[in-house]
Structures are given as structure tokens and as C-alpha cells.
Design a protein around this motif. Structure first.
Motif, short mmCIF file in Angstrom:
data_model
loop_
_atom_site.label_atom_id
_atom_site.label_comp_id
_atom_site.label_asym_id
_atom_site.label_seq_id
_atom_site.Cartn_x
_atom_site.Cartn_y
_atom_site.Cartn_z
N THR A 1 -10.12 6.59 2.18
CA THR A 1 -11.23 5.86 2.79
C THR A 1 -10.70 4.58 3.44
N GLU A 2 -11.45 4.19 4.46
CA GLU A 2 -11.09 3.00 5.24
C GLU A 2 -11.16 1.72 4.41
N PHE A 3 -10.28 0.79 4.67
CA PHE A 3 -10.44 -0.55 4.11
C PHE A 3 -10.03 -1.56 5.18
N THR A 4 -10.35 -2.81 4.91
CA THR A 4 -10.09 -3.84 5.91
C THR A 4 -9.20 -4.92 5.33
N SER A 5 -8.24 -5.38 6.11
CA SER A 5 -7.43 -6.51 5.70
C SER A 5 -7.38 -7.47 6.88
N ASN A 6 -7.94 -8.66 6.71
CA ASN A 6 -7.96 -9.68 7.77
C ASN A 6 -8.33 -9.11 9.15
N ASN A 7 -9.48 -8.48 9.23
CA ASN A 7 -10.00 -7.93 10.49
C ASN A 7 -9.27 -6.71 11.02
N VAL A 8 -8.31 -6.20 10.29
CA VAL A 8 -7.67 -4.95 10.70
C VAL A 8 -8.26 -3.85 9.81
N HIS B 1 0.85 -1.19 0.00
CA HIS B 1 0.00 0.00 0.00
C HIS B 1 0.89 1.24 0.00
N PHE B 2 0.58 2.16 -0.89
CA PHE B 2 1.44 3.35 -1.00
C PHE B 2 0.63 4.50 -1.58
N PRO B 3 1.05 5.73 -1.30
CA PRO B 3 0.28 6.87 -1.80
C PRO B 3 0.38 7.01 -3.32
#
Ligand SMILES: [Zn+2]
Ligand SMILES: [Zn+2]
Length: 237
Positions: A134-141, A98-100
Motif C-alpha cells: 500500500t501507498e505511503f507518503t514521506s515528505n510529499n513524495v 524500507h525493505f521487503p
């Protein structure tokens, strides 16, 4: 304010963070454990040595996500060696980076890596360019990227430009860790750090007058104190 000697460690329930180091112009390196998830954040030079000491080969191979705040070398210097190590040691599970948006350093490292190793790569790399906060989820995080102000000088040594730069807030099991990356004082960081269980705030500016690259100690502390606990990092040595 918590202790200041590296490594800096914080953990509650099954949420844990270790900051191996964060020294401006030298290196940053951060490991997050959230349950069984392993993330590396801003893997600067030395990250492989530090991860190897901390979690060993098998667990390095199970790292699922890299989070990059921006492309300065003290935050991405270890990406090439990490990717290469994972190849040599035969990682099988995918890796997301993940990167800007606009961070050409990560795009270039990835392109060069693909060019050299695409035929012999045992794992999948998913580049996740972040252009919306915006928020996203990866394995409950839950991961909430947010924009920060971080400038750099052009060749003339006077003119500055904004670097594509983010901070990240990680939420797991009701606990929140806010990491601002490199940033000048900015409202988004103020908002995200407030009330966090842990804030990791840079104080990279060694003078009292604010600039648009890093924060003064006073600025950093004022933000850190709005969180339940905080570390000041990236303080010039
Ligand atoms: Zn830095
Ligand atoms: Zn920087």
C-alpha cells in the motif's frame, strides 16, 4: 528508450533521478531528489564514492530514506558503509530504511551495525519492513511498493526460490518514476510502469527464453515502451 551509458540521469521540475550504475552481480546505486528530499535506492557497492562526488558530505547526511528492492549484494553492498559514514560524520536526522518483509540481509546488516555502534550512534535508524503493498507518503513524495518476481538458485544449482523483492513507484509533483528492481516479467510491474513519466526496467537476462529471475531485452522494452520515457538497466556487460 533513453541513452544507456552510466550515469543515467532524468529530471523534470524538482524531481530528479541519477542512476550511478546498475550492473548485475556487481552493483546498483541510485539517487532520487524530490524537492529538498534526498533518497538512495538500492545502495550497492560504490554508493558512498558516487554520492560523495555528486552531492558531498552535508547532503549525504541529509538523506532521509533508503529504499531496498531486495537483498542481493549488488543492491545492498553499500548499506554498511553508508550507515557507518553517517555515524562518523555525525548525522543527526533520522534515517528510514524500507525493505521487503523477509529480507534477512537488511535485518542482519542492521543487527550487526547496532551491535557494533549502538552506543556511539548520533542518529536514529527506523527499519520499515514492507509487508503490504500500500501507498505511503514521506515528505510529499508518494511511494507505492509493489511485488515483483525474482528468484535465486539454492545450493543444488537447480532448485529456485522466490526472493523477497519489490519494485517502487515514486510520485512527486504529479510526476511518476517507476523502478522495478530485479524482476522477471510480471503483471504488477506492467501495471505500475504503464503511463509513468519514467520507467526504469531491468533487462538482466541475456537469453531470449524468459526465466523467473530477470527479463529479456524484448520483455523489458515492451514494458518500458508503455511509459513516457524509460531506461533499460541491469543489462549484462
Ligand atoms: Zn541485481
Ligand atoms: Zn537480484
Amino acid at each position: 528508450m533513453l541513452a544507456q551509458r552510466y550515469p543515467l540521469v532524468w529530471g523534470k521540475k524538482k524531481f530528479y533521478i541519477k542512476i550511478f550504475c546498475s550492473i548485475p552481480n556487481i552493483a546498483t546505486g541510485i539517487l532520487i531528489k524530490a524537492g529538498k528530499n534526498l533518497f538512495a535506492v538500492d545502495p550497492g557497492d560504490g554508493i558512498l564514492r558516487d554520492l560523495n562526488n555528486e552531492i558531498g558530505t552535508d547532503k549525504i547526511l541529509s538523506i532521509s530514506n533508503l529504499f531496498i528492492t531486495h537483498g542481493h549484494h549488488d543492491h545492498v553492498g553499500g548499506v554498511w558503509s553508508l550507515l557507518t559514514y553517517m555515524r562518523v560524520m555525525n548525522k543527526k536526522t533520522p534515517l528510514s530504511i524500507h525493505f521487503p518483509k523477509g529480507c534477512v540481509e537488511i535485518e542482519s546488516i542492521h543487527n550487526a551495525f547496532k551491535k557494533v555502534y549502538s552506543k556511539t550512534l548520533p542518529y536514529e535508524i527506523n527499519l520499515k519492513q514492507i509487508n503490504k503493498h500500500t501507498e505511503f507518503t514521506s515528505n510529499n513524495v508518494i511511494i507505492r511498493p509493489f511485488p515483483v518476481i525474482h528468484k535465486e538458485f539454492l545450493n543444488d544449482g537447480k532448485t529456485t526460490r522466490q526472493v523477497p523483492a519489490l519494485g517502487y513507484k515514486f510520485t512527486y509533483d504529479g510526476l511518476k518514476i517507476c523502478y522495478g528492481g530485479d524482476t522477471a516479467y510480471c503483471d504488477d510491474l506492467v501495471k505500475q510502469a504503464k503511463g509513468s513519466d519514467l520507467a526504469i526496467i531491468e533487462a538482466g537476462h541475456d537469453e531470449d527464453t524468459p526465466d523467473e529471475m530477470h527479463m529479456t531485452l524484448k520483455e523489458a522494452k515492451s514494458i518500458g515502451e508503455s511509459a513516457k520515457e524509460y531506461f533499460l538497466v541491469h543489462v549484462p556487460e
